[in-house]
Scaffold this motif. Structure first.
Motif, mmCIF file in Angstrom:
data_model
loop_
_atom_site.group_PDB
_atom_site.id
_atom_site.type_symbol
_atom_site.label_atom_id
_atom_site.label_comp_id
_atom_site.label_asym_id
_atom_site.label_seq_id
_atom_site.Cartn_x
_atom_site.Cartn_y
_atom_site.Cartn_z
ATOM 1 N N VAL A 83 6.229 5.930 1.401
ATOM 2 C CA VAL A 83 5.795 4.444 1.370
ATOM 3 C C VAL A 83 7.105 3.863 2.880
ATOM 4 C CG1 VAL A 83 4.566 2.406 1.279
ATOM 5 C CG2 VAL A 83 3.690 4.293 0.644
ATOM 6 N N GLY A 84 7.357 3.819 2.290
ATOM 7 C CA GLY A 84 8.781 3.293 2.664
ATOM 8 C C GLY A 84 9.288 3.389 3.968
ATOM 9 N N MET A 85 9.971 4.472 3.957
ATOM 10 C CA MET A 85 10.270 5.073 5.082
ATOM 11 C C MET A 85 9.503 5.322 6.395
ATOM 12 S SD MET A 85 10.466 8.903 6.810
ATOM 13 C CE MET A 85 9.502 9.187 6.399
ATOM 14 N N PRO A 86 7.966 6.038 6.363
ATOM 15 C CA PRO A 86 7.185 5.758 7.821
ATOM 16 C C PRO A 86 7.593 4.149 8.230
ATOM 17 C CG PRO A 86 6.390 7.582 5.640
ATOM 18 C CD PRO A 86 7.201 6.185 5.404
ATOM 19 N N LEU A 87 7.609 3.398 7.161
ATOM 20 C CA LEU A 87 7.188 1.618 7.594
ATOM 21 C C LEU A 87 8.312 1.487 8.281
ATOM 22 C CD1 LEU A 87 5.883 -0.780 7.765
ATOM 23 C CD2 LEU A 87 7.414 -1.206 5.772
ATOM 24 N N ASN A 88 9.969 1.918 8.266
ATOM 25 C CA ASN A 88 11.174 1.697 7.846
ATOM 26 C C ASN A 88 11.205 1.723 9.435
ATOM 27 O OD1 ASN A 88 13.134 1.738 5.208
ATOM 28 N ND2 ASN A 88 11.892 0.461 5.809
ATOM 29 N N PRO A 128 18.065 -16.781 -3.473
ATOM 30 C CA PRO A 128 17.416 -17.566 -1.693
ATOM 31 C C PRO A 128 15.709 -16.575 -1.226
ATOM 32 C CG PRO A 128 18.758 -18.499 -1.233
ATOM 33 C CD PRO A 128 19.088 -17.903 -2.683
ATOM 34 N N TRP A 129 16.765 -15.296 -1.765
ATOM 35 C CA TRP A 129 16.313 -13.831 -1.625
ATOM 36 C C TRP A 129 14.859 -13.759 -2.338
ATOM 37 C CZ3 TRP A 129 16.871 -9.450 -4.723
ATOM 38 C CH2 TRP A 129 16.164 -8.304 -4.157
ATOM 39 N N PHE A 130 15.334 -14.460 -4.099
ATOM 40 C CA PHE A 130 14.575 -13.730 -4.455
ATOM 41 C C PHE A 130 13.489 -14.449 -4.587
ATOM 42 C CE2 PHE A 130 13.085 -15.087 -9.446
ATOM 43 C CZ PHE A 130 13.104 -13.445 -9.656
ATOM 44 N N MET A 131 13.914 -16.093 -4.845
ATOM 45 C CA MET A 131 12.661 -17.104 -4.750
ATOM 46 C C MET A 131 11.840 -17.043 -3.438
ATOM 47 S SD MET A 131 12.719 -19.091 -7.209
ATOM 48 C CE MET A 131 11.894 -20.413 -6.900
ATOM 49 N N THR A 132 12.148 -16.061 -2.232
ATOM 50 C CA THR A 132 11.125 -15.887 -1.015
ATOM 51 C C THR A 132 10.054 -15.083 -1.379
ATOM 52 O OG1 THR A 132 12.694 -16.685 0.559
ATOM 53 C CG2 THR A 132 10.630 -14.821 1.062
ATOM 54 N N ILE A 133 10.433 -13.831 -2.143
ATOM 55 C CA ILE A 133 9.772 -12.994 -2.789
ATOM 56 C C ILE A 133 8.892 -13.592 -3.638
ATOM 57 C CG2 ILE A 133 9.851 -10.282 -3.791
ATOM 58 C CD1 ILE A 133 12.285 -10.360 -2.117
ATOM 59 N N ALA A 144 7.006 -4.922 -3.374
ATOM 60 C CA ALA A 144 8.730 -5.996 -2.813
ATOM 61 C C ALA A 144 9.134 -5.316 -3.074
ATOM 62 C CB ALA A 144 8.890 -6.364 -5.148
ATOM 63 N N LEU A 145 9.802 -3.473 -3.594
ATOM 64 C CA LEU A 145 11.025 -2.658 -3.248
ATOM 65 C C LEU A 145 10.552 -1.887 -1.991
ATOM 66 C CD1 LEU A 145 9.737 -0.304 -6.392
ATOM 67 C CD2 LEU A 145 11.817 -2.337 -6.381
ATOM 68 N N ILE A 146 9.423 -2.623 -0.755
ATOM 69 C CA ILE A 146 9.065 -1.442 0.575
ATOM 70 C C ILE A 146 9.425 -3.276 1.287
ATOM 71 C CG2 ILE A 146 7.846 -0.934 1.385
ATOM 72 C CD1 ILE A 146 8.375 0.686 -0.564
ATOM 73 N N LEU A 147 8.584 -4.323 1.026
ATOM 74 C CA LEU A 147 8.475 -5.666 2.146
ATOM 75 C C LEU A 147 9.600 -5.950 3.091
ATOM 76 C CD1 LEU A 147 4.901 -6.805 1.780
ATOM 77 C CD2 LEU A 147 6.161 -5.069 3.403
ATOM 78 N N PRO A 148 10.284 -6.522 1.738
ATOM 79 C CA PRO A 148 12.091 -7.368 1.790
ATOM 80 C C PRO A 148 13.253 -6.411 2.742
ATOM 81 C CG PRO A 148 11.540 -7.298 -0.182
ATOM 82 C CD PRO A 148 10.644 -6.495 -0.133
ATOM 83 N N GLY A 149 13.224 -4.705 2.572
ATOM 84 C CA GLY A 149 13.953 -4.506 3.277
ATOM 85 C C GLY A 149 13.055 -3.049 4.448
ATOM 86 N N ALA A 150 12.231 -3.744 5.052
ATOM 87 C CA ALA A 150 10.989 -3.010 5.929
ATOM 88 C C ALA A 150 11.493 -3.233 7.368
ATOM 89 C CB ALA A 150 10.108 -4.075 6.200
ATOM 90 N N VAL A 151 12.761 -3.750 8.099
ATOM 91 C CA VAL A 151 13.562 -3.747 9.164
ATOM 92 C C VAL A 151 14.735 -3.365 8.496
ATOM 93 C CG1 VAL A 151 14.178 -4.306 11.098
ATOM 94 C CG2 VAL A 151 11.897 -5.326 10.137
ATOM 95 N N PRO A 152 15.122 -2.696 8.965
ATOM 96 C CA PRO A 152 16.710 -2.262 8.844
ATOM 97 C C PRO A 152 17.642 -2.302 9.966
ATOM 98 C CG PRO A 152 14.725 0.270 9.487
ATOM 99 C CD PRO A 152 14.440 -0.681 8.802
ATOM 100 N N VAL A 153 18.130 -3.356 9.946
ATOM 101 C CA VAL A 153 18.381 -3.903 11.202
ATOM 102 C C VAL A 153 19.838 -3.068 11.594
ATOM 103 C CG1 VAL A 153 19.881 -6.012 12.715
ATOM 104 C CG2 VAL A 153 18.261 -6.519 11.246
#
Length: 293
Positions: A83-88, A128-133, A144-153
């Protein structure tokens, strides 16, 4: 090397010897770790293991993969990659392509580019990262394993520069033939960028597969851990709450070195299986032959 000068032949021989030395420096430590994982704890402790197993044993692998929790963690990691790789990659392509255009084609290009770059330079920190999630309601869920890193800048910047290197004449010719932006992206830019996309795909796969910190921080229950988080708690952290009496008895028959060696190869195997299918793209020319004349 027939007909080559002595200097040329000497260079080729030295080049081969150097590459063989580099290959050996990369391969021999892996063979040593593999031999340790298949050896008995007593042989490893005695320093008898080099490149071949001594007193062949599968007890370390039985300890690592012999629990039902391992299968569940393995499945979570596979789903995370699936799921994460195609989304990235989808978000990376959709962001990098417009940012690769100049200001005449995309008026606010610089503002958006700096918006993404600043996220690499400045971070709010772990809390703040944890509180946002947590406030988004995805804590202790698969997302929680996918969305926080969905955009690898960093990947976006790499692909952005790759898109910028593509000749403008190709897209201009496509526009004359009636192609729109979506067609130019998916039928021209993406196929020509296959080497870069293959490389970034491998980066995403390795990142998702090897990540363990997010699982420990964002998951409240061990049954939600991905594989690397599970292995970290069982092997590295030795979380006794996750170990049964049988596990403790088996732990007495192995050692830190054999169990960690088994962990390395269990975690490494899927990436080793995927790499050969993507490696061929690394050697291809970037846009060689795309513009003639």
């Amino acid at each position: 090397m027939v007909g080559a000068s002595f200097g040329r032949r000497l260079f080729i021989v030295c080049n081969y010897l150097f590459l063989l030395a580099v290959a050996a420096a990369c391969l021999l430590p892996l063979l040593n770790v593999l031999a340790i994982s298949f050896s008995s704890s007593s042989a490893v402790a005695a320093g008898q293991v080099t490149l071949w197993p001594v007193e062949f044993s599968l007890k370390s692998y039985e300890f690592v993969i012999g629990k039902p929790e391992f299968g569940n963690a393995f499945l979570i990691s596979v789903l995370r990659v699936a799921v994460g790789m195609p989304l990235n990659m989808l978000l990376t392509i959709l962001i990098a392509y417009p940012l690769s255009k100049d200001r005449r084609q995309f008026r606010f290009r610089n503002a958006y580019a700096w918006y993404f770059v600043l996220t690499m330079l400045f971070s709010g920190g772990l809390i703040p990262w944890f509180m946002t999630i947590k406030m988004t309601g995805i804590l202790d869920t698969f997302w929680a394993l996918i969305l926080p890193g969905a955009v690898p800048v960093f990947n976006v910047i790499l692909l952005l520069n790759f898109f910028k290197s593509l000749p403008d004449e190709i897209e201009e010719a496509a526009e004359i033939d009636g192609a729109g932006r979506w067609q130019a992206l998916w039928r021209i830019a993406v196929p020509l960028s296959a080497p870069a996309i293959a490389t970034l795909t491998l980066f995403c796969i390795v990142t998702h597969w090897n990540s363990w910190f997010e699982g420990l921080i964002l998951m409240n229950r061990p049954e939600h851990y991905p594989l690397q988080s599970y292995l970290q708690t069982v092997i590295v952290g030795r979380d006794m709450a996750l170990m049964t009496a049988a596990d403790v008895a088996r732990w007495a028959e192995i050692s830190d070195r054999t169990s960690k060696a088994a962990q390395v190869f269990v975690a490494m195997l899927p990436v080793l299986l995927v790499y050969p299918f993507l490696q061929k793209h690394f050697a291809e020319g970037i846009v060689m032959g795309s513009v003639k004349g």
